[in-house]
Design a protein around this motif. Structure first.
Motif, short mmCIF file in Angstrom:
data_model
loop_
_atom_site.label_atom_id
_atom_site.label_comp_id
_atom_site.label_asym_id
_atom_site.label_seq_id
_atom_site.Cartn_x
_atom_site.Cartn_y
_atom_site.Cartn_z
N ALA A 1 -3.79 22.23 14.52
CA ALA A 1 -3.75 21.09 13.60
C ALA A 1 -3.38 19.84 14.38
O ALA A 1 -2.79 19.91 15.46
N THR A 2 -3.72 18.69 13.81
CA THR A 2 -3.37 17.39 14.38
C THR A 2 -2.24 16.80 13.57
O THR A 2 -2.33 16.73 12.33
N PHE A 3 -1.17 16.37 14.23
CA PHE A 3 0.02 15.92 13.54
C PHE A 3 0.27 14.43 13.79
O PHE A 3 -0.03 13.90 14.87
N CYS A 4 0.84 13.77 12.78
CA CYS A 4 1.19 12.35 12.92
C CYS A 4 2.48 12.06 12.18
O CYS A 4 2.80 12.69 11.17
N VAL A 5 3.22 11.08 12.71
CA VAL A 5 4.37 10.51 12.02
C VAL A 5 3.84 9.36 11.18
O VAL A 5 3.23 8.42 11.72
N ALA A 6 4.02 9.42 9.88
CA ALA A 6 3.49 8.37 9.01
C ALA A 6 4.15 8.48 7.65
O ALA A 6 4.76 9.49 7.31
N SER A 7 4.01 7.41 6.86
CA SER A 7 4.56 7.39 5.52
C SER A 7 3.62 8.11 4.55
O SER A 7 2.40 7.90 4.59
N SER A 8 4.18 8.92 3.68
CA SER A 8 3.36 9.60 2.67
C SER A 8 2.89 8.63 1.60
O SER A 8 2.01 8.96 0.81
N HIS A 9 3.49 7.44 1.56
CA HIS A 9 3.08 6.43 0.58
C HIS A 9 2.00 5.49 1.14
O HIS A 9 1.45 4.69 0.40
N ARG A 10 1.73 5.59 2.45
CA ARG A 10 0.67 4.80 3.09
C ARG A 10 -0.10 5.74 4.01
O ARG A 10 0.04 5.68 5.23
N LEU A 11 -0.90 6.58 3.45
CA LEU A 11 -1.59 7.61 4.23
C LEU A 11 -2.61 6.95 5.17
O LEU A 11 -3.47 6.19 4.72
N PRO A 12 -2.51 7.24 6.47
CA PRO A 12 -3.39 6.58 7.45
C PRO A 12 -4.74 7.27 7.59
O PRO A 12 -5.16 7.63 8.69
N PHE A 13 -5.41 7.45 6.45
CA PHE A 13 -6.68 8.17 6.44
C PHE A 13 -7.68 7.44 5.54
O PHE A 13 -7.30 6.74 4.60
N ALA A 14 -8.96 7.65 5.83
CA ALA A 14 -10.03 6.99 5.10
C ALA A 14 -10.15 7.54 3.68
O ALA A 14 -9.68 8.65 3.37
N ASP A 15 -10.81 6.78 2.82
CA ASP A 15 -11.05 7.19 1.44
C ASP A 15 -11.90 8.46 1.40
O ASP A 15 -12.80 8.65 2.22
N ALA A 16 -11.62 9.30 0.40
CA ALA A 16 -12.45 10.48 0.10
C ALA A 16 -12.72 11.34 1.34
O ALA A 16 -13.82 11.82 1.55
N LEU A 17 -11.70 11.54 2.15
CA LEU A 17 -11.85 12.29 3.39
C LEU A 17 -11.59 13.78 3.21
O LEU A 17 -12.28 14.62 3.79
N PHE A 18 -10.59 14.13 2.37
CA PHE A 18 -10.06 15.49 2.38
C PHE A 18 -10.65 16.36 1.28
O PHE A 18 -10.77 15.95 0.13
#
Length: 270
Positions: free
Chosen positions: A134-151
């Motif tokens: 898996a790929t891991f990142c430190v980030a806020s769960s309220h500002r997800l650093p991912f594109a729309d409709a990705l998952f």
């Protein structure tokens, strides 16, 4: 697949050992393989999230298998509902990766990628060093650093996240799986700490943009050694309320019996 810049929301491109956006914002990849996408202006404290001691206690407790039934039940839901092929899965509030790597086996078997996100840098460092699927990142769960409709699916075990963000990143027809405490979760442990034990209220969560498909109750009794009971207390949010004699009582116990009570909810993106 790459991340979005947490500052300008443009796509980040992986270049050697860092990620860079067209605006010139750069985020270095740590030697363990994770990337820190939590700018200082988005932090609420110097070191948000769990401490190193809490992470070590959590890892010891989880490695002993006490919450494996929860992991197995969610993994089974993913096996049932993830499409074939699948693109991506996100574990929000992934901690040290105990759940993430099991979920990653499912998505990777279908040609997709798994991501784990947590606000605690020490947790992500533990996860990235141990789990390579898996790929891991430190980030806020309220500002997800991912594109729309990705998952294709997002899993959220105890972790907070705005419903709008979940709706933004999950594909139409995709899934969000949440796990929250049931009414009697860890009631015996709480009985050592509080004069009057209040049971958790049943979950009344509503996720805008999602339809609740299934609610599952999962409960069982754990038989813990004293050291395991101490580790469990250390990883709970009410540890700071425990008096010194409670810690001593648990540490000296030959055995401690404690209930689990989980509420698992399966949501489909409209």
């Amino acid at each position: 697949m790459s991340f979005l810049c947490p500052l300008c929301h443009a796509p980040l491109q992986a270049q050697d050992k860092h990620y860079r956006c067209p605006q010139g914002h750069q985020f270095d990849q740590a030697k363990e393989g994770y990337v820190n996408l939590l700018p200082v202006q988005h932090k609420r404290s110097r070191d948000p999230g769990d401490s190193s001691e809490m992470m070590q206690a959590r890892r010891a407790f989880l490695d002993a298998g006490h919450y494996q039934p929860l992991r197995d039940r969610i993994t089974a839901l993913l096996k049932t509902h993830l499409p074939q092929p699948a693109q991506a899965l996100l574990d929000i509030g992934c901690g040290e990766g105990y759940y993430t790597h099991a979920f990653a086996e499912v998505i990777c078997s279908r040609g997709g990628e798994a991501f784990g996100l947590d606000v605690a840098k020490v947790a992500i460092r533990y996860a990235a060093k141990r789990y390579r699927n898996a790929t891991f990142c430190v980030a806020s769960s309220h500002r997800l650093p991912f594109a729309d409709a990705l998952f294709d699916a997002v899993v959220r075990i105890y972790a907070p996240c705005k419903a709008q963000e979940l709706a933004r990143v999950v594909k139409s027809g995709g899934w969000t799986i949440t796990a929250t405490p049931g009414p009697r979760h860890l009631v015996q442990l709480k009985g050592l700490i509080y004069d009057e034990v209040k049971l958790h209220e049943p979950g009344k969560e509503q996720l805008d943009g999602f339809t609740l498909v299934e609610s599952i109750s999962l409960g069982y009794e754990m038989q813990l050694a004293g050291s395991e009971a101490v580790a469990l207390l250390q990883m709970t949010p009410f540890a700071w309320r425990a008096r010194p004699e409670v810690w001593e009582q648990l540490a000296a116990a030959e055995a401690f019996s404690c209930e689990t009570d989980f509420c698992i909810s399966l949501w489909r993106r409209d």
